[in-house]
Design an enzyme around this catalytic site. Sequence first.
Site, PDB file in Angstrom:
ATOM      1  N   LYS A  99       0.852  -1.194   0.000  1.00  0.00           N
ATOM      2  CA  LYS A  99       0.000   0.000   0.000  1.00  0.00           C
ATOM      3  C   LYS A  99       0.881   1.235   0.000  1.00  0.00           C
ATOM      4  O   LYS A  99       1.917   1.265   0.658  1.00  0.00           O
ATOM      5  CB  LYS A  99      -0.911  -0.017   1.229  1.00  0.00           C
ATOM      6  CG  LYS A  99      -1.840   1.177   1.323  1.00  0.00           C
ATOM      7  CD  LYS A  99      -2.883   0.986   2.413  1.00  0.00           C
ATOM      8  CE  LYS A  99      -2.342   1.183   3.801  1.00  0.00           C
ATOM      9  NZ  LYS A  99      -3.425   1.093   4.817  1.00  0.00           N
TER      10      LYS A  99
ATOM     11  N   LYS B  68      -7.660  -5.834  -2.095  1.00  0.00           N
ATOM     12  CA  LYS B  68      -8.618  -5.043  -1.309  1.00  0.00           C
ATOM     13  C   LYS B  68      -9.148  -3.894  -2.152  1.00  0.00           C
ATOM     14  O   LYS B  68      -8.387  -3.089  -2.674  1.00  0.00           O
ATOM     15  CB  LYS B  68      -7.929  -4.490  -0.060  1.00  0.00           C
ATOM     16  CG  LYS B  68      -7.312  -5.558   0.822  1.00  0.00           C
ATOM     17  CD  LYS B  68      -6.738  -4.958   2.098  1.00  0.00           C
ATOM     18  CE  LYS B  68      -5.723  -3.877   1.828  1.00  0.00           C
ATOM     19  NZ  LYS B  68      -5.168  -3.292   3.067  1.00  0.00           N
TER      20      LYS B  68
END
Length: 256
Positions: A37, A100
Amino acid sequence: MSSHHPHPHHPRLLVSVRDAAEARAALEGGADVIDAKEPASGALGAVAPETLAGIVAALPPGTPCSVALGDAATVDDARRAARLLHALDDLPSAAPIAVKLACHGLADAATWARVVAALVAELPACHVVAVRYADAGSGDAPAASDLLAASADGGARGVLVDTRLKDGTGLFDHWDAEGCRRWIDAARERGLSVALAGSLAGASLARAATLGPDLVGVRGAAAEGGRAGRVTAGRVREARLRLVFGPAVPSPAVVL
């Protein structure tokens, strides 16, 4: 995150990393899942393709890994987000990767089910994890219970609740512990694995662990200097101790 199984006495620890060096530090500190991320790009900011390839290449074979793909409000958004995984096409096959995707800017549950289904179709080898922001407004996402149903209908394997605005508030400033517990139970009834995140650190990290999720995710608690800093093995060890021992663990000293 994988398909549902009885959770252990304490949840697994997911640490969000922005590059391969942070991934190695997180593993050294005891992270169970490495999450790719870019924190400068938002709550679920995607890393660059070459960065993702470097992170995954740095992991020992079989290391659980997840990848943040950002927000999606349309099927086309989901298809575009899926392209990031092409960066891994030339790497040896690893453990199934969780991807995600957050529901933001879309309040219609039926459309969200189609968005999830599109991502599942684009990435059939991955486990899709649907994300709802605890600080979302009523027009920004389906109601929490509706999101669970739509995500399961679309083929998601798990769900995550996080906070979108990294403004000093955390998960429990928006959802109380009992509400989180009910949401976890409802997700499990639909066969979904469950993760909690949202600026969790110290006492809030310990509280999240007591609610019985499969996984708890951190970034700021694992980094020197907070979310924008660098993940260190020492900070990851402290976060892991919070999950295992709860509030009895002394708070880490502030490094000036």
